[in-house]
Design a protein around this motif. Structure first.
Motif, PDB file in Angstrom:
ATOM      1  N   TYR A  55       0.811  -1.219   0.000  1.00  0.00           N
ATOM      2  CA  TYR A  55       0.000   0.000   0.000  1.00  0.00           C
ATOM      3  C   TYR A  55       0.852   1.280   0.000  1.00  0.00           C
ATOM      4  O   TYR A  55       0.730   2.135  -0.880  1.00  0.00           O
ATOM      5  N   ARG A 100      -0.349   5.465 -16.259  1.00  0.00           N
ATOM      6  CA  ARG A 100      -1.325   5.342 -17.359  1.00  0.00           C
ATOM      7  C   ARG A 100      -1.694   6.678 -17.992  1.00  0.00           C
ATOM      8  O   ARG A 100      -2.425   6.717 -18.975  1.00  0.00           O
ATOM      9  N   ALA A 128      -9.295  -3.194  -5.262  1.00  0.00           N
ATOM     10  CA  ALA A 128      -7.975  -2.621  -4.952  1.00  0.00           C
ATOM     11  C   ALA A 128      -7.739  -1.444  -5.899  1.00  0.00           C
ATOM     12  O   ALA A 128      -6.724  -1.355  -6.577  1.00  0.00           O
ATOM     13  N   ASP A 151     -10.902  -0.465  -1.714  1.00  0.00           N
ATOM     14  CA  ASP A 151      -9.469  -0.510  -1.408  1.00  0.00           C
ATOM     15  C   ASP A 151      -9.340  -0.592   0.113  1.00  0.00           C
ATOM     16  O   ASP A 151     -10.338  -0.539   0.842  1.00  0.00           O
ATOM     17  N   ASP A 177     -10.768  -5.057   3.198  1.00  0.00           N
ATOM     18  CA  ASP A 177      -9.561  -5.869   3.075  1.00  0.00           C
ATOM     19  C   ASP A 177      -9.910  -7.044   2.167  1.00  0.00           C
ATOM     20  O   ASP A 177     -10.574  -7.988   2.597  1.00  0.00           O
ATOM     21  N   LEU A 178      -9.462  -6.990   0.931  1.00  0.00           N
ATOM     22  CA  LEU A 178      -9.844  -8.025  -0.041  1.00  0.00           C
ATOM     23  C   LEU A 178      -9.017  -9.301   0.105  1.00  0.00           C
ATOM     24  O   LEU A 178      -9.261 -10.284  -0.575  1.00  0.00           O
ATOM     25  N   LEU A 196      -6.721  -4.313 -11.199  1.00  0.00           N
ATOM     26  CA  LEU A 196      -5.618  -3.773 -11.992  1.00  0.00           C
ATOM     27  C   LEU A 196      -4.334  -3.649 -11.167  1.00  0.00           C
ATOM     28  O   LEU A 196      -4.338  -3.091 -10.068  1.00  0.00           O
TER      29      LEU A 196
END
Ligand code: SAM
Length: 272
Positions: A55, A100, A128, A151, A177-178, A196
């Motif tokens: 992070y 990007r 995220a 996220d 919290d994935l 991504l």
């Protein structure tokens, strides 16, 4: 549970950098660190460095403060030009979305183009997400498409949520919290899921975590991406290594895989 988990989690919460990360993430990282390091001190150090990798390396507290100010300064309703200008400035503040910036106009017609029927896409999950939802002005979505962004940081998600509201996009931004399993509450079904530049970060923490998360979701189209080089600038062999990871995901999801590349990143559209 080891009582030192709370001690480490609260030390992390006491730092400026990690104060607003979800409680579940701090506990999980503290437990992970204690399993690997015998002393509290070494475990705290390991937890800090893991959080930096996952992070902190992408968004400094100073940049997050700048993002909050820029989003707060957007008028409501804001003219498209003002939104585009503010979004560019915000995207530049996150290491991941900054890469990007030069390709936004070309990227989204390819990424969200046919066979996706964009006007009929009802819901997109951006997992995220970092500051990626700030690229909405280039995505060409209908304001009715529900954009659900997740996220690990509550402050970041508040800024993203405020942006969605100010630009009139249906949707929400939630701190989750994935990597916690199972993700609670469960994520909704969607037409498109974006994950991504995050698969390597999840896999470094726990092998198989990305596939486990994606398999749990109901979505006919999953888009994952990988950077062309590391944050430190390393490039050698990365494309091949990441293509292998993408292939594993495609196999695990029983999906057809279609690459879309820009110079700084390779995306894979996975069709189930
Ligand atoms: C490389 S950045 C990618 C950001 C964004 N997807 C993009 O491509 O611009 C990785 C992101 O994953 C988020 N993250 C790391 N661990 C997470 C977790 N356990 N749950 C949710 N988000 C997490 C970080 O906060 C960071 O924003």
């Amino acid at each position: 549970m080891d009582p030192r988990v709370d001690e480490i989690a609260s030390a992390l919460r006491g730092s400026r950098k990690y104060a607003t990360l979800t409680a579940s993430a701090l506990q999980r990282i503290a437990a992970w660190a204690l399993q690997r390091h015998p002393t509290t001190r070494a475990a705290l150090q390991a937890a800090r460095s893991k959080l930096h990798q996952a992070y902190g390396a992408y968004l400094t507290p100073g940049n997050l403060t700048a993002v909050e100010r820029m989003v707060a300064a957007l008028p409501m309703p804001a003219a498209r030009d003002a939104v585009v200008e503010a979004s560019r400035a915000v995207l530049a503040r996150h290491a991941s979305s900054a890469e990007r910036l030069g390709f936004l106009s070309d990227l989204y017609p390819r990424l969200l183009g046919p066979p996706l029927d964009l006007p009929h896409v009802r819901r997109i999950l951006d997992l995220a997400c970092g500051l990626h939802p700030l690229a909405l002005p280039w995505m060409g979505l209908s304001p009715e498409t529900e954009y659900c962004a997740y996220d690990i940081d509550e402050r970041l998600m508040r800024a993203v949520g405020q942006f969605l509201m100010k630009v009139g996009q249906t949707g929400r931004a939630e701190a989750r919290d994935l990597m916690a399993w199972p993700v609670t509450p469960a994520l909704p079904a969607a037409d498109v899921v974006l994950l991504l530049k995050t698969v390597p970060c999840f896999e470094r923490q726990e092998r198989g975590a990305s596939l486990r998360l994606l398999q749990s979701l109901e979505a006919p189209c999953v888009i994952v991406s990988f950077p062309a080089r590391s944050l430190g600038g390393r490039e050698k062999g990365m494309r091949e290594q990441y293509e292998e990871l993408a292939l594993d995901l495609a196999r695990g999801l029983r999906a057809r895989m279609e690459p879309v590349a820009i110079p700084t990143e390779t995306f894979y559209r996975l069709w189930r």
